[in-house]
Design an enzyme around this catalytic site. Structure first.
Site, PDB file in Angstrom:
ATOM      1  N   ASP A  44       0.830  -1.205   0.000  1.00 18.60           N
ATOM      2  CA  ASP A  44       0.000   0.000   0.000  1.00 18.60           C
ATOM      3  C   ASP A  44       0.864   1.255   0.000  1.00 18.60           C
ATOM      4  O   ASP A  44       1.616   1.487   0.939  1.00 18.60           O
ATOM      5  CB  ASP A  44      -0.904  -0.015   1.230  1.00 18.60           C
ATOM      6  CG  ASP A  44      -1.864   1.156   1.265  1.00 18.60           C
ATOM      7  OD1 ASP A  44      -2.040   1.827   0.228  1.00 18.60           O
ATOM      8  OD2 ASP A  44      -2.437   1.405   2.341  1.00 18.60           O
ATOM      9  N   ASP A  85      -2.162   7.116  -5.844  1.00 15.67           N
ATOM     10  CA  ASP A  85      -2.372   6.137  -4.781  1.00 15.67           C
ATOM     11  C   ASP A  85      -2.709   4.770  -5.364  1.00 15.67           C
ATOM     12  O   ASP A  85      -3.583   4.649  -6.219  1.00 15.67           O
ATOM     13  CB  ASP A  85      -3.498   6.616  -3.862  1.00 15.67           C
ATOM     14  CG  ASP A  85      -3.709   5.696  -2.682  1.00 15.67           C
ATOM     15  OD1 ASP A  85      -2.720   5.309  -2.040  1.00 15.67           O
ATOM     16  OD2 ASP A  85      -4.875   5.353  -2.398  1.00 15.67           O
TER      17      ASP A  85
END
Length: 491
Positions: free
Chosen positions: A173, A371
């Site tokens: 992540d 992201d």
């Protein structure tokens, strides 16, 4: 720690304004339309439901294997697996898959936006106390932030934890810094594919003291008998608490990385099904890239409905033909990777969106982040409306369909094999632009031919370029030179 270069094998699964500025881009550099292969997209949506998890051995690497790794190649690798390779989907239809993805995505975006709001307003995480919970020996029973609530559970890596190494699935992540995994004793853990990690079985497990620099780098930490407790909280109220330790991580090819600070969570709850924890790729001091002193890293996200392979690489140069943009940092929050975006065009025409809409301000507001955990690109509502109106103007001949969840612009393509749609392009502050392929912004939401325009509005000042818009493109983060690179078709 010495700088390391390494290559990671991946299998990724992944998800006042006027309408158009009168100035058009030079025809020599303009791609006005893009073709969407409708048949192929629908077939992939059907295939998702038939994927079966591949059994994985929970290997215990021997000391001789670990010793040999120290003299092997400096290239380190991790193998990654899709969500469906770890945990078989219980969904009966692709429409249900889409609904679950979008629900995760909305929670993810809300969490990121709240984290930024707290940072900008100077609210420390230590000021946020969870209800009826304290950092203590007696009470570590708190919900761990899950792949579902974080929207980050689409990309799993196979990592060895400890010495000898116990194999476990971990999520990657870019929006997180602290690495963590579930640990025994664990009275109430969520389901994971491998046995819960046993610290007592690892000779390299080492609790950090409260004076250790890693402990002091945490946003929130407390002491228990001289050792460090960590807490990572998120904007939706989720958080994880446990022992902060150092461990050895074993990557692909039995190559080891020692003394990685990682949270050892006890009594965890959540919907983070399959994975044992998370590897943070954010820009903070405790992220995995920071701990190994990486000067760069890159990934390529294959189609979200594919179980194909791709790579994650550290310390590799940006490809020479990459489309580059400035990599910006927010002094209020160092986790996120901001990009210098100045505008968006549709069919070669720049939209009349003020460049200030995308600008990171001195007080830490606004700006655009890239992201991996967010699926759908979010734009400020006014900017989104201009983009949507320009796109619908160029797709008037396509039959409309009812909106789905956060998508308000959808089409019935059930009778089409392929369609030509206006090209959407991002324009960067250095004058370069990235043309998106049609499949990166017109995506199926069921297996019957309903496709939706994969952008969404947000009331927040923060804009986010999500992973649907990144798929099929190698995204490189040159941390040393503050550059982001996009290399289409480099998976």
């Amino acid at each position: 720690m010495a700088k390391l270069g390494f290559h990671l094998l991946c299998i990724l699964f992944t998800f006042s304004f006027s309408t158009v500025h009168p100035r058009t881009i030079s025809p020599a550099t303009t791609v006005s339309t893009s073709e969407l292969d409708v048949t192929d997209s629908i077939q992939k949506s059907l295939n998702v439901l038939s994927f079966s998890p591949q059994p994985q051995q929970s290997q215990m690497l021997t000391s001789s294997e670990l010793s040999s790794s120290s003299s092997s190649s400096s290239i380190l690798s991790l193998q990654l697996h899709s969500r469906v390779a770890v945990h078989k989907s219980s969904h009966k239809s692709y429409e249900s898959v889409t609904s679950a993805r979008l629900a995760r995505d909305s929670a993810r975006v809300e969490s990121l936006q709240t984290r930024l709001d707290l940072a900008v307003n100077g609210v420390k995480k230590s000021d946020l106390k969870p209800v009826d919970t304290e950092l203590s020996v007696e009470n570590l029973e708190v919900p761990v932030v899950s792949g579902t609530s974080q929207g980050s559970g689409e990309y799993f890596c196979r990592v060895g934890i400890g010495h000898p190494a116990s194999q476990a699935y971990m999520v990657l992540d870019t929006g997180s810094d602290v690495n963590w995994l579930q640990c025994a004793p664990c009275a109430d853990c969520y389901q994971q594919a491998d046995p819960i990690f046993e610290p007592a079985s690892s000779s390299s497990y080492s609790p950090l003291t409260c004076e250790a620099h890693q402990c002091k780098s945490l946003d929130v930490s407390e002491c228990r008998n001289g050792t460090c407790l960590y807490e990572v909280s998120y904007g939706d109220g989720s958080y994880t608490v446990g022992d902060f330790v150092t461990e050895t991580l074993t990557l692909q090819g039995s190559t080891t990385v020692e003394n990685i600070a990682i949270g050892c969570g006890h009594n965890n709850e959540g919907l983070f099904v399959g994975a044992a924890g998370l590897i943070g790729l954010g820009g903070g001091r405790l992220s995995f890239p920071s701990q190994i002193n990486a000067t760069s890293y890159s990934y390529c996200l294959v189609d979200r409905d594919s179980d194909s392979a791709s790579t994650l690489e550290f310390n590799s140069p940006i490809p020479h033909d990459a489309i580059t943009a400035p990599l910006l940092r927010n002094t209020k929050l160092d986790t996120f990777y901001y990009i210098g975006l100045t505008g968006i065009s549709v069919a070669g025409q720049l939209l009349n969106i003020p460049s200030s809409t995308f600008k990171l301000t001195n007080d830490g507001n606004s700006g655009v982040i890239v992201d991996s955990g967010t699926a759908i690109t979010r734009l400020q509502t006014e900017a989104y409306n201009v983009l949507r109106d320009a796109f619908t103007k160029g797709t008037k001949e396509l039959p409309a369909a009812t909106g789905v969840a956060l998508f308000d612009t959808c089409y019935d393509l059930s009778k089409r094999k392929s369609v030509q749609v206006p090209t959407v392009s991002f324009h960067f502050t250095n004058g370069k632009k990235l043309d998106l392929p049609a499949k990166n912004y017109l995506i199926p939401v069921d297996s019957s031919g309903t496709f939706c325009f994969a952008f969404a509005p947000t009331s927040s000042s923060l804009s986010i370029i999500g992973n649907v818009q990144q798929q099929g493109t190698r995204v490189s983060y040159d941390l040393e030179n503050s550059v982001i690179g996009f290399s289409p078709n480099k998976c």
